[in-house]
Design an enzyme around this catalytic site. Structure first.
Site, PDB file in Angstrom:
ATOM      1  CG  LEU A  22      -1.797   1.213   1.383  1.00 39.00           C
ATOM      2  CD1 LEU A  22      -2.839   1.267   0.279  1.00 39.00           C
ATOM      3  CD2 LEU A  22      -2.506   1.207   2.743  1.00 39.00           C
ATOM      4  CB  SER A  49       1.325  -6.994   5.308  1.00 42.52           C
ATOM      5  OG  SER A  49       2.339  -7.773   5.855  1.00 42.52           O
ATOM      6  CD1 TRP A  52      -2.226 -11.278   1.815  1.00 41.76           C
ATOM      7  CD2 TRP A  52      -1.401 -12.439   3.547  1.00 41.76           C
ATOM      8  NE1 TRP A  52      -1.486 -12.319   1.310  1.00 41.76           N
ATOM      9  CE2 TRP A  52      -0.964 -13.051   2.352  1.00 41.76           C
ATOM     10  CE3 TRP A  52      -0.990 -12.989   4.754  1.00 41.76           C
ATOM     11  CZ2 TRP A  52      -0.149 -14.183   2.337  1.00 41.76           C
ATOM     12  CZ3 TRP A  52      -0.176 -14.125   4.739  1.00 41.76           C
ATOM     13  CH2 TRP A  52       0.232 -14.708   3.539  1.00 41.76           C
ATOM     14  N   GLY A  55      -9.360  -6.071   8.428  1.00 35.09           N
ATOM     15  CA  GLY A  55     -10.244  -5.176   9.171  1.00 35.09           C
ATOM     16  C   GLY A  55     -10.599  -3.929   8.374  1.00 35.09           C
ATOM     17  N   GLY A  56      -9.582  -3.178   7.983  1.00 30.57           N
ATOM     18  CA  GLY A  56      -9.806  -1.959   7.228  1.00 30.57           C
ATOM     19  C   GLY A  56      -8.912  -0.835   7.692  1.00 30.57           C
ATOM     20  CD  GLU A 121     -10.474  -3.568  13.441  1.00 31.59           C
ATOM     21  OE1 GLU A 121      -9.315  -3.183  13.687  1.00 31.59           O
ATOM     22  OE2 GLU A 121     -10.780  -4.136  12.392  1.00 31.59           O
ATOM     23  CG  HIS A 239      -3.819 -10.459  15.416  1.00 33.17           C
ATOM     24  ND1 HIS A 239      -4.927 -11.173  15.842  1.00 33.17           N
ATOM     25  CD2 HIS A 239      -4.302  -9.368  14.793  1.00 33.17           C
ATOM     26  CE1 HIS A 239      -6.022 -10.529  15.470  1.00 33.17           C
ATOM     27  NE2 HIS A 239      -5.670  -9.425  14.836  1.00 33.17           N
ATOM     28  NE  ARG A 285      -4.826  -6.026  16.997  1.00 35.21           N
ATOM     29  CZ  ARG A 285      -4.697  -5.778  15.726  1.00 35.21           C
ATOM     30  NH1 ARG A 285      -3.517  -5.584  15.209  1.00 35.21           N
ATOM     31  NH2 ARG A 285      -5.752  -5.736  14.950  1.00 35.21           N
ATOM     32  CG  HIS A 344      -0.728  -8.798  13.269  1.00 34.94           C
ATOM     33  ND1 HIS A 344      -1.183  -9.466  12.154  1.00 34.94           N
ATOM     34  CD2 HIS A 344      -1.486  -7.671  13.373  1.00 34.94           C
ATOM     35  CE1 HIS A 344      -2.180  -8.769  11.608  1.00 34.94           C
ATOM     36  NE2 HIS A 344      -2.363  -7.676  12.317  1.00 34.94           N
ATOM     37  NE  ARG A 379      -1.160  -2.451  13.949  1.00 40.09           N
ATOM     38  CZ  ARG A 379      -1.944  -3.054  13.051  1.00 40.09           C
ATOM     39  NH1 ARG A 379      -2.370  -2.409  11.982  1.00 40.09           N
ATOM     40  NH2 ARG A 379      -2.281  -4.316  13.209  1.00 40.09           N
TER      41      ARG A 379
HETATM   42  C1  LIG Z   1      -3.015 -10.703   7.975  1.00 34.89           C
HETATM   43  C2  LIG Z   1      -2.870  -9.225   8.219  1.00 34.89           C
HETATM   44  C3  LIG Z   1      -3.994  -8.448   8.464  1.00 34.89           C
HETATM   45  C4  LIG Z   1      -3.859  -7.068   8.701  1.00 34.89           C
HETATM   46  N1  LIG Z   1      -4.990  -6.313   8.877  1.00 34.89           N
HETATM   47  C5  LIG Z   1      -4.863  -4.974   8.980  1.00 34.89           C
HETATM   48  C6  LIG Z   1      -6.007  -4.135   9.014  1.00 34.89           C
HETATM   49  O1  LIG Z   1      -7.134  -4.597   8.934  1.00 34.89           O
HETATM   50  N2  LIG Z   1      -5.826  -2.790   9.153  1.00 34.89           N
HETATM   51  C7  LIG Z   1      -4.574  -2.237   9.240  1.00 34.89           C
HETATM   52  O2  LIG Z   1      -4.470  -1.025   9.361  1.00 34.89           O
HETATM   53  N3  LIG Z   1      -3.478  -3.007   9.188  1.00 34.89           N
HETATM   54  C8  LIG Z   1      -3.587  -4.353   9.034  1.00 34.89           C
HETATM   55  N4  LIG Z   1      -2.465  -5.121   8.955  1.00 34.89           N
HETATM   56  C9  LIG Z   1      -1.165  -4.443   8.902  1.00 34.89           C
HETATM   57  C10 LIG Z   1      -1.005  -3.804   7.522  1.00 34.89           C
HETATM   58  O3  LIG Z   1      -1.502  -4.691   6.549  1.00 34.89           O
HETATM   59  C11 LIG Z   1       0.435  -3.476   7.221  1.00 34.89           C
HETATM   60  O4  LIG Z   1       1.011  -2.771   8.265  1.00 34.89           O
HETATM   61  C12 LIG Z   1       0.507  -2.617   5.961  1.00 34.89           C
HETATM   62  O5  LIG Z   1      -0.152  -3.287   4.910  1.00 34.89           O
HETATM   63  C13 LIG Z   1       1.939  -2.360   5.590  1.00 34.89           C
HETATM   64  O6  LIG Z   1       1.965  -1.784   4.315  1.00 34.89           O
HETATM   65  P1  LIG Z   1       3.359  -1.579   3.619  1.00 34.89           P
HETATM   66  O7  LIG Z   1       3.069  -1.021   2.271  1.00 34.89           O
HETATM   67  O8  LIG Z   1       4.259  -0.858   4.516  1.00 34.89           O
HETATM   68  O9  LIG Z   1       3.981  -3.062   3.514  1.00 34.89           O
HETATM   69  P2  LIG Z   1       3.472  -4.335   2.734  1.00 34.89           P
HETATM   70  O10 LIG Z   1       2.090  -4.228   2.275  1.00 34.89           O
HETATM   71  O11 LIG Z   1       3.840  -5.513   3.555  1.00 34.89           O
HETATM   72  O12 LIG Z   1       4.380  -4.323   1.427  1.00 34.89           O
HETATM   73  C14 LIG Z   1       5.760  -4.488   1.495  1.00 34.89           C
HETATM   74  C15 LIG Z   1       6.282  -4.668   0.103  1.00 34.89           C
HETATM   75  O13 LIG Z   1       7.702  -4.731   0.143  1.00 34.89           O
HETATM   76  C16 LIG Z   1       8.140  -5.825  -0.640  1.00 34.89           C
HETATM   77  N5  LIG Z   1       9.461  -6.238  -0.195  1.00 34.89           N
HETATM   78  C17 LIG Z   1       9.832  -6.943   0.895  1.00 34.89           C
HETATM   79  N6  LIG Z   1      11.165  -7.110   0.900  1.00 34.89           N
HETATM   80  C18 LIG Z   1      11.640  -6.472  -0.191  1.00 34.89           C
HETATM   81  C19 LIG Z   1      12.943  -6.283  -0.737  1.00 34.89           C
HETATM   82  N7  LIG Z   1      14.036  -6.784  -0.143  1.00 34.89           N
HETATM   83  N8  LIG Z   1      13.058  -5.575  -1.875  1.00 34.89           N
HETATM   84  C20 LIG Z   1      11.965  -5.054  -2.503  1.00 34.89           C
HETATM   85  N9  LIG Z   1      10.710  -5.196  -2.017  1.00 34.89           N
HETATM   86  C21 LIG Z   1      10.562  -5.899  -0.888  1.00 34.89           C
HETATM   87  C22 LIG Z   1       7.032  -6.850  -0.465  1.00 34.89           C
HETATM   88  O14 LIG Z   1       7.079  -7.825  -1.473  1.00 34.89           O
HETATM   89  C23 LIG Z   1       5.824  -5.945  -0.559  1.00 34.89           C
HETATM   90  O15 LIG Z   1       5.510  -5.663  -1.899  1.00 34.89           O
HETATM   91  C24 LIG Z   1      -2.576  -6.487   8.721  1.00 34.89           C
HETATM   92  C25 LIG Z   1      -1.451  -7.265   8.501  1.00 34.89           C
HETATM   93  C26 LIG Z   1      -1.580  -8.629   8.226  1.00 34.89           C
HETATM   94  C27 LIG Z   1      -0.362  -9.456   7.972  1.00 34.89           C
END
Ligand SMILES: Cc1cc2nc3c(=O)[nH]c(=O)nc-3n(C[C@H](O)[C@H](O)[C@H](O)COP(=O)(O)OP(=O)(O)OC[C@H]3O[C@@H](n4cnc5c(N)ncnc54)[C@H](O)[C@@H]3O)c2cc1C
Length: 527
Positions: A22, A49, A52, A55-56, A121, A239, A285, A344, A379
């Site tokens: 994201l 992540s 996946w 919640g939202g 939540e 979690h 949590r 988590h 968090r």
């Molecule tokens: C099962 C689950 C449910 C969740 N539910 C919620 C929720 O409902 N609400 C909420 O606020 N948060 C939730 N979270 C937390 C939230 O999803 C994450 O904190 C958030 O999505 C992180 O976003 P991000 O873009 O930082 O990382 P991510 O979405 O994890 O993306 C990281 C990216 O980096 C890439 N990457 C990793 N290593 C490397 C590398 N060496 N080189 C290049 N790229 C790399 C990965 O492939 C990925 O594309 C949840 C987490 C999980 C696991």
């Protein structure tokens, strides 16, 4: 370690974005029409992540709610170490981001009047989490952004590639070394005017986790190895309700289920959270996670009971959970769902200021890889996606202010990789993850943390040729040393040898990898 000095760096005027979750996708769109290069280990949408998240996104969208109340809940959940200025800013920005995502096409649940439908939540004083079809928020928001990214000419995505190391000069980042993520290959240096790290957290460093296999602290580790300051590394959120069905990663039963009235019972049929907190299942949590962990340790299998609260509706309103249960042979309409704690979310990460800047020049961070001060020691549910949105935009604005827009069209980059090296040693990875769960998990103490550091240094020495593994070890070492240094219990960090919070220690922690390694060496030499 493979460092092909004879390879000429690839030069580009694009901002390199490491990751494709994201934070990365949103930042790339915010930076448009400035040319960016996104490094994605998997095809877009996989490995993150974000896709996946069930919640939202937390945002005070209801008329009866306010950003101030959201900030106050964030502050309280963080157990004394939240940066109040950051919490104020992020919660104030939340509404705009939800409206902007809606504009882009994110299909948030709405009622007949068009109001956002919100979930309740844990530790939120109001129903405040905007959602999509029950538990589909992450996937649907990601889908919306991926379509937009694919349609944006300024964004070049290289799939099947991962970042390994930052190139630095003086106190600044000048480029990033990348290699193929699917096959061993020699790294290639991309020299660029700025790097935005959006590589996610580190939950997968633990054997029991809800995070995708790619999310193993590698990006935090590579920043730390380049000298970036790290904050709050000891604060990992576990979690409470990962479904205990033997899968790795463990599928999640979203907290929104408890918001809908699902209860936690043990194998004796007792609602054990009633004795532990006035909010019972909706306590913060860390409190619920410790309650679940204690039941597991005592051999009274904890379970999530959705039967009275949701009945057969659980299958239609929470499709992700329904799918997990079907795979595991559980019928949630008739039976409670076995649950266990799992790593988590990492509150800690690369220290990032309010503009998204890291401590190294030309380096920005957003999303879970960052430690902004929003989460403190714990968090608040659904503040993770919100932080990713807010800091992606802030980093994009600061990059635009700091680095001149290229004056001519910028070509796409086509790195060519040559086969080299070995695949990562899967046994070593598993040993690292098991060590983290056993000694650096829910319950920590000095002896276990020292043991973890001894194992980490042995693994690091044995795997010194594999930079990806060194990145993981760097993050694991930062978590373990910071946990050893914090001689108290607070939020997600619980020390059996220091079970109380110490008011004098109610502040964030800062460190560097060099300091963590020096501490580790002192500790191990004194054994
Ligand atoms: C099962 C689950 C449910 C969740 N539910 C919620 C929720 O409902 N609400 C909420 O606020 N948060 C939730 N979270 C937390 C939230 O999803 C994450 O904190 C958030 O999505 C992180 O976003 P991000 O873009 O930082 O990382 P991510 O979405 O994890 O993306 C990281 C990216 O980096 C890439 N990457 C990793 N290593 C490397 C590398 N060496 N080189 C290049 N790229 C790399 C990965 O492939 C990925 O594309 C949840 C987490 C999980 C696991």
């Amino acid at each position: 370690m493979t460092t092909p000095v004879e390879t000429k760096p690839l030069l580009t005027d694009r901002i390199v974005i490491v990751g494709a979750g994201l934070a990365a996708l949103y930042a790339a769109l915010e930076l448009a029409p400035r040319p960016v290069l996104m490094i994605s280990p998997e095809p877009l949408g996989l490995g993150a992540s974000s896709a996946w998240a069930q919640g939202g996104v937390a945002a005070a969208m209801a008329k009866s709610d306010s950003a101030e109340a959201h900030a106050s809940d964030t502050f309280n959940a963080g157990d004394g170490t939240v940066d109040a200025e950051v919490a104020d800013m992020v919660t104030r920005m939340a509404r705009d981001h939800i409206l902007d995502l809606t504009e882009l096409g994110a299909p948030f649940d709405r009622d007949a009047q068009g109001n956002y439908v919100m979930s309740r939540e844990a530790a939120h004083s109001a129903a405040r989490v905007v959602r999509v079809r029950g538990d589909q928020a992450g996937q649907q928001i990601m889908q919306t952004l991926i379509e937009e990214v694919r349609a944006t000419a300024s964004i070049q995505v290289i799939e099947g590639t991962e970042a390994l190391r930052l190139e630095t000069k003086d106190n600044g980042v000048t480029g990033v070394w990348v290699r193929r993520s699917d096959l061993p290959s020699a790294p290639v240096l991309i020299s660029c005017p700025g790097v935005l790290l959006a590589g996610g957290g580190s939950g997968g460093l633990f054997a029991h986790t809800t995070n995708p296999p790619r999310i193993r602290g590698q990006v935090i580790g590579l920043a730390a190895r380049a000298g970036a300051r790290i904050a709050d590394a000891e604060f990992v959120q576990f979690h409470p309700t990962a479904v205990d069905c033997g899968e790795d990663p463990a599928p999640l039963a979203t907290e929104a289920l408890r918001g809908e009235g699902a209860t936690l019972i043990n194998s004796d049929g007792q609602r054990f959270m009633l004795d532990q907190h006035p909010d019972a299942e909706l306590a913060p949590r860390d409190v619920v996670a410790r309650g679940i962990f204690a039941e597991t340790q005592a051999g009274r299998r904890p379970m999530l009971d959705t039967r009275d609260a949701l009945g057969a509706e659980v299958l239609t309103r929470f499709p992700a959970l329904a799918e997990t249960c079907a795979r595991a042979g559980i019928d949630p309409v008739k039976d409670p769902i076995p649950v266990a704690v799992a790593a988590h979310y990492h509150m800690g990460g690369i220290e990032t200021d309010m503009r998204g800047r890291a401590s190294l020049d030309h380096l920005w961070v957003s999303g879970e890889a960052a430690s902004t001060g929003l989460h403190g020691a714990n968090r608040l549910a659904s503040n993770g996606l919100l932080e990713a949105l807010v800091y992606a935009r802030r980093a994009a604005v600061d990059i635009a202010d700091s680095i001149a827009m290229p004056s001519a069209p910028v070509a796409e980059l086509r790195p060519e990789f040559t086969a080299d090296g070995q695949p990562m040693d899967a046994d070593a990875v598993q040993q690292l993850r098991q060590t983290m769960t056993t000694h650096v998990g829910m319950r920590r103490n000095a002896a276990g943390l020292r043991q973890a550091l001894a194992t980490l240094v042995a693994l690091e020495t044995a795997q010194s040729q594999d930079e990806g593994f060194l990145n993981m070890c760097a993050t694991a070492t930062l978590i373990a040393t910071s946990a050893l240094e914090r001689r108290e219990s607070r939020g997600g960090h619980f020390r059996t040898d220091y079970p109380q919070a110490e008011p004098a220690l109610a502040q964030r922690s800062q460190t560097t990898l060099a300091a963590a390694q020096a501490l580790r060496d002192r500790v191990l030499n004194s054994l």
